[in-house]
Design an enzyme around this catalytic site. Structure first.
Site, mmCIF file in Angstrom:
data_model
loop_
_atom_site.group_PDB
_atom_site.id
_atom_site.type_symbol
_atom_site.label_atom_id
_atom_site.label_comp_id
_atom_site.label_asym_id
_atom_site.label_seq_id
_atom_site.Cartn_x
_atom_site.Cartn_y
_atom_site.Cartn_z
ATOM 1 N NE ARG A 118 6.181 -8.380 -0.597
ATOM 2 C CZ ARG A 118 6.910 -7.311 -0.314
ATOM 3 N NH1 ARG A 118 6.339 -6.135 -0.222
ATOM 4 N NH2 ARG A 118 8.207 -7.406 -0.117
ATOM 5 C CE1 TYR B 228 5.819 -0.565 0.539
ATOM 6 C CE2 TYR B 228 3.571 -1.020 -0.127
ATOM 7 C CZ TYR B 228 4.912 -1.380 -0.086
ATOM 8 O OH TYR B 228 5.334 -2.542 -0.662
ATOM 9 C CD GLN B 229 0.763 7.762 7.051
ATOM 10 O OE1 GLN B 229 -0.269 7.581 6.402
ATOM 11 N NE2 GLN B 229 0.899 8.751 7.906
ATOM 12 N NE ARG B 230 4.248 -1.085 8.089
ATOM 13 C CZ ARG B 230 5.113 -1.846 7.455
ATOM 14 N NH1 ARG B 230 6.261 -2.148 8.011
ATOM 15 N NH2 ARG B 230 4.864 -2.298 6.233
ATOM 16 C CG HIS C 225 3.472 -0.022 -3.431
ATOM 17 N ND1 HIS C 225 3.801 -1.320 -3.755
ATOM 18 C CD2 HIS C 225 4.637 0.589 -3.100
ATOM 19 C CE1 HIS C 225 5.105 -1.487 -3.611
ATOM 20 N NE2 HIS C 225 5.646 -0.358 -3.225
ATOM 21 C CG HIS D 238 -4.675 -2.319 -5.052
ATOM 22 N ND1 HIS D 238 -5.106 -3.399 -4.328
ATOM 23 C CD2 HIS D 238 -3.312 -2.406 -5.071
ATOM 24 C CE1 HIS D 238 -4.065 -4.120 -3.921
ATOM 25 N NE2 HIS D 238 -2.958 -3.529 -4.350
ATOM 26 C CG ASP E 272 -8.690 -3.658 -0.157
ATOM 27 O OD1 ASP E 272 -8.976 -2.562 -0.657
ATOM 28 O OD2 ASP E 272 -7.751 -4.366 -0.579
ATOM 29 C CG HIS F 240 11.426 2.166 -2.764
ATOM 30 N ND1 HIS F 240 11.605 1.461 -3.929
ATOM 31 C CD2 HIS F 240 10.593 1.412 -2.009
ATOM 32 C CE1 HIS F 240 10.904 0.340 -3.875
ATOM 33 N NE2 HIS F 240 10.270 0.289 -2.727
#
Lengths: 751, 751
Positions: free
Chosen positions: B451, B269-271, B426, B428, B446, B194
């Site tokens: 979502r 999230y890296q993407r 984020h 797990h 996985d 973010h």
């Protein structure tokens, strides 16, 4: 004693040439000459030949294996004998085309091994079939063997000596032809895909050996057999059809097909039967041209190929109604032969060449060569599949299926509604059911068969118990189940007596395509009438599917209308009560296989459920009453061997007295990408769906678009004449139309 | 008062030219010149440009829409503002490249509308976010907006008048930059994707406006903020990481990545973060070259692009561990920018061009042009993804992930084992879990996140409740659950403190590739050690996966080892008792979402289960004890909104005292075609799997092939030195080896 005879015969075997009269079955002398001369001019033919040669060379290198029969489908001995016959046929072609005698020797050695094996035992040790085979657990596979091996034998017939031929004929081929016919009449003398294979097998080996007795037996059946009308096969199908008086290959053509080329067992088995139909027909065309087999019944065999091609979705996969393994398609070896044959023996229809291009290979015979060469010169255009109705029954008056196709953007929507004959042992209790596709993807599925063909772990590759207890039952289809019982009480013999009645099939108006049919026999004293309408209108992103399912009945009944949607539930307009523990929905007629996942009580009005599948959204909008309930069921209960898929099924349940109408609209809308993560048109565009009138004379439904558009669809329920004029006054408004149905655009009235 | 100011400002707006210093952010004057001159030389660049032009022209034709914010993700106002920023950025490029002022006018008019809207309300009406946005429900999307819009603004900066610029700067852009930073420190000052967006947004608009104060704030964070370490975000992630002393863009690079370029939140999230990382870095490279941003931390940003590319399956889809939507891939817009950037600012690595070819488009900037032009000259070879280990943590000493790739026939097998940091909000609870692919298909999945990103029907497109109650829980992963509780008691703050310990990663022997890791923190007083070995041996049709999962514990515990296999169960060596009604497996930690479909008691020896998926067969063979039980579970219990897929899960359950070892071998075998209906190698080739020894020092397992082959795999459990020598005597047989593991081929001994 037996051993001594065998030794004597083998001592006579030696290779020498005779006067050349073979091959003449599928390959011909002239054809082989042409292949050698012109085959290389076609990249497709050359590639097909090279592929086969590579495959056969690898197979021969592994050595000849002719094991003593033991296994069921999928097991070693079964698969070995199956591979043997496929490779023998190919080796025969290679011998003829290349002239390489290694192929002939391979065939001859293998046939000698079979000749030695054949007399050493009675029937296959498995007792699962109503007609146990020899090398296989059922005669059907032995007939397959002989259909293919006849072709191989034809290719080396002149290459081996007369003594060798006599030995094979008397030790292997004549006994086998008798085994498949006079010794197994329940297999040979039916109107059924099994008997098609049997007839072709006996006829083809008869043609190779110039044995006219066998050929006549193949063409016209056994003259006398003590078959009883009460006998049934493994699938519960009757051995004798009511009123059946003829048998044999000609009778198969006459009685298994409608005049349109629709095969009463459905496309999966038509595909399977098509090979013996066409390959024996080719042989007859070559050896008995006077029979004019391809002209029989106005060219029925060629029509049947088109019928098969039309009964596919956008990916070329056959509609999987009746017993059918999903995924079977125009890419199968049977269709590769069929398409070339239809080109060569039919009308040289260049449209077929588009299918040949997709298939990427041709059969290695005269027909395949001609198609491949034609391809080089043709300007190939896409093969267009029309909206089309197929009749069922030898006279075309026993129901049928209706196929509607509609196009939007780059998509093809395909609807199939079934009101044909039951289809014998492989039929399902699915009168007035439907399938719906978006391109190659099932929107509303037919479950297909509960079977993994040739996968031994799953009950020897045969039909699973759940095929009978689930896949054939009415609740496994998208049609009405009354009082929780399958149509015809789940009785095949009873079901075989009846068929649906076509009411309307109209695809002339590009924007309103209709299929409508009735059936008053599936449930006693109950009339069923379903009309499905694909409406294309610029207000809607994609064409919508309007479904009106009328029931005429007396007294109180429970109606379940299953919808085998594919995908994941997104949103409902009603509140599901999701169960804390799951019970099965019933104890019989397929209900024992359904888990009751969730239930909802509906209210009067328009109810909606949306789901998501393969990046598209779908919404079913339907008219609900305060007495309706909806059940979200999940397949998989009472499934001790994990044979069933865990598919979702939405069941609308209505208990009511007297007549009723189920009305719904199914929309395809929007799209989603997991890469861009952009979602479009995720919501239905339907605001409301309402029944204005439903009685013996007319049904009228009104529906509105969220943007304000408004329509009324009217249909006459007892007059399907195209010229009939109708007038209905509803809530003071007059609806007048000509023909049996009309869509009134009310949008302007609303202003 | 406010209205009067706006009117005054608007009256100053008029188009005129200034001294040209823009664009200089992503596009440069020189770059634009080159695009005009050379762009047409590249079909790929031209096509990309044409595609964008078509898209933008269609968008502009619909008219400018800047609605008052209202909706959540997927809703109209959200999607409109999102489309606006994407289109503005593209329109900016088009204006520069084509010179067509229509694009500049469109941008200017839209920005004026935003400037009018901005001061009229406080924050977005939705209160779902820990950092509510302005035009969107969360600041994150507003930061997206500013990152894209800064680029558009840069493109027209010199085209509008100074007064117009001053108006936009003071009415819209400076207030927005403050809004995203000083007014929302919990959003701006974290080490988190973010904040990467926030930093880039503020920094980029600062560079456009030459506002050094904003740029410094973006690079180095807020100097003071009253953030507390107890604050958490919507996902339960801490706002402040333990020991965090720095913030801002440079700190993101320093702390969110390991030295290898692995991003602690995982590839999905890296993407997502990669775009602001790279686009702001490009801007800094252009405007502040002295910062040498692409050389920072030994070229970390470029390494990070490779790390992303390596964390994909054969189809280019990112491994979906941690919160991740499956299907996200190298085809995303972020990766299209990333790959060109890595080419241009990295080492001009031609291997990257293979990815560009697959992507089929390039970003319309200097980097994209260079990649597209290079493609014309290069001899493009496949992009090879190695077996590779990535460390986690800023210093590379906080666990990591191991990726093993193996090839057989035309297939690629990919194994991923995870022992990295938790990954914050984020993350797990999935320590020592694994994923296994056959090409692009999941063998062992996985679950990913629960979502549907941007699909409004599903909880406004945000994370579903089931993401927390199911997807993050340990039982939703392929790793051990002890006493039915998730790792770390399901506590993110606790989990963030620890990480796995790499034990071995060895892919130098082409035939035996090993990844092994430990974790002693996930459960108290319990040591976990998992070793996964891909063994390639000619006896087996395909490489096999040996899995040894050791537990060191005291007292009696219940162990559940879930296997999220994909496909349909074929056959088991044990007898499942299938339940007549289904109950959920538990009440918490994810068990409440699992139906207990069937159970079996196991016996001592080798147990097997086979399944079928996408035309391939799979068998899991595992060592069972008489105390073990196996549960076939089905996801979907306690799912009131139908948010979960109905996936199967096999759970091996063992209640035992003290240490134990779970040993298994997973095979891919055979094939099936629904077109040819031929099945090959449908059975496992494993005869037996046996544990010879398992203690603190060593684990030894023996396995045999049905054809007689026999092997022993030995591993040292506490010495991973490559040079260490080991010797074990087992049942009188001596096993000696060097290095921590060895596979002994015993086949010859057996004779």
């Amino acid at each position: 004693m037996k051993a001594r005879i065998i030794i004597f015969i083998l001592s006579c075997f030696s290779a020498q040439f005779l006067m050349a009269q073979h091959p003449s079955l599928i390959l011909t002398k002239a054809g082989v000459e042409q292949m050698r001369r012109e085959g290389t001019k076609s990249p497709l033919f050359s590639a097909s030949l090279n592929e086969v040669q590579k495959e056969v060379d690898e197979y021969i290198a592994k050595g000849i294996k002719v094991p003593v029969p033991k296994d069921l489908a999928g097991g070693y001995t079964h698969e070995q004998h199956k591979s043997n016959f496929l490779m023998l046929q190919k080796a025969g072609v290679l011998f003829q085309v290349t002239g390489n005698e290694d192929y002939a020797r391979y065939i001859h050695e293998t046939l000698k091994a079979y000749a030695l094996l054949f007399p050493t035992f009675d029937r296959h040790p498995s007792e699962r079939s109503y007609a146990p085979g020899k090398f296989f657990w059922q005669c059907l596979n032995d007939a397959n063997w002989l259909v293919y091996v006849s072709q191989a034998y034809d290719c080396i017939y002149d290459w081996i000596s007369e003594e060798e031929r006599n030995a094979l004929n008397s030790m292997l081929f004549r006994p086998m032809a008798d085994f498949l016919s006079v010794e197994t009449p329940q297999f040979f003398n039916r109107i059924h895909n099994h008997s098609t294979w049997a007839n072709a097998a006996v006829g083809m080996i008869g043609l190779v050996m110039d044995d006219e007795k066998l050929v006549q037996r193949a063409l016209y059946g056994l003259k006398s057999s003590d078959l009883k009308s009460t006998q049934v096969d493994n699938d519960g199908g009757s051995i004798l059809q009511e009123g059946q008086e003829e048998a044999g290959f000609i009778a198969q053509i006459d009685f298994a097909f409608s005049p349109d080329g629709y095969f009463t067992e459905g496309p999966y088995y038509q595909r399977y039967a098509m090979y013996p139909f066409l390959i024996f027909a080719q042989a007859l065309a070559n050896k008995k041209p006077d029979l004019k087999i391809f002209e029989h019944r106005n060219g029925l065999l060629i029509k049947a190929v088109y019928a098969l091609l039309y009964q596919t979705n956008s990916e070329g996969e056959f509609f999987p109604f009746n017993d059918a393994q999903k995924g079977m398609s125009v890419y199968s070896r049977e269709l590769i032969t069929a398409v070339s044959t239809a080109f060569h023996y039919g009308h040289k229809d260049e449209a077929l060449l588009a299918i040949v291009v997709d298939q990427g290979k041709v059969s290695l015979d005269d027909a395949g060569l001609e198609a491949a060469l034609a391809l080089e010169k043709a300007n190939v255009k896409p093969f267009v599949k029309p909206s089309i109705m197929f009749t069922d029954g030898p006279n075309g008056d026993e129901g049928g299926i209706g196929i509607l196709r509609q196009y939007a953007n780059k998509d093809e929507l395909t609807l199939v509604m079934k009101y044909a004959k039951h289809g014998m042992g492989h039929g399902h209790f699915d009168q007035l059911s439907f399938l719906y596709y978006l391109n190659g993807d099932e929107i509303i599925q037919d479950y297909g068969a509960a079977r993994w063909v040739n996968i031994e772990q799953k009950s020897g590759g045969g039909y699973l118990n759940e095929n009978k207890t689930w896949a054939k039952q009415t609740v496994a289809h998208n049609t009405l189940v009354i009082n929780n019982a399958s149509q015809f009480g789940g009785n095949v013999t009873e079901a075989d007596k009846y068929h649906g009645e076509p009411y309307l099939f109209n695809a002339t108006d590009e924007n309103i395509k209709v299929v409508s049919a009735k059936n008053n026999q599936v449930y006693k004293n109950t009339g069923l009438h379903r009309s499905m309408v694909i409406i294309k209108h610029p207000s809607f992103e994609n064409p919508i599917l309007l479904d009106l399912f009328r029931v005429t009945a007396k007294g109180q009944n429970n109606y379940d209308l299953p919808l085998l949607y594919q995908g994941q539930l997104m949103k409902t307009s009603f509140d599901f009560e999701v169960h804390e523990s799951m019970e099965k929905l019933g104890n019989s007629d397929g209900y024992e296989h359904l888990w009751n996942e969730a239930e909802a009580k509906l209210t009067k009005g328009t109810s909606q459920m949306s789901w998501f599948s393969k990046n598209r959204f779908y919404t079913q909008s339907f008219v609900s009453t305060a007495k309706d309930k909806i059940i979200h069921a999940r397949l998989g209960a009472t499934d001790p061997e994990f044979n069933l898929r865990r598919d979702p099924i939405l069941i609308t349940r209505r208990t009511t007295t007297g007549n009723t109408l189920f009305a719904s609209i199914l929309e395809v809308h929007g799209a989603y990408s997991t890469v861009s993560e952009i979602a479009t048109n995720t919501y239905s565009q339907i605001q409301q769906l309402e029944i204005l009138r439903n009685d013996e004379q007319y049904s009228l439904v009104a529906f509105t678009h969220k943007n304000g558009g408004s329509w009324v669809f009217a249909i006459s329920n007892n007059d399907n004449a195209a010229e009939a004029k109708h007038e209905v006054v509803q809530n003071g408004e007059k609806f007048a139309w000509k023909g049996s149905f009309h869509l009134f655009d009310q949008s302007s009235n609303q202003k």
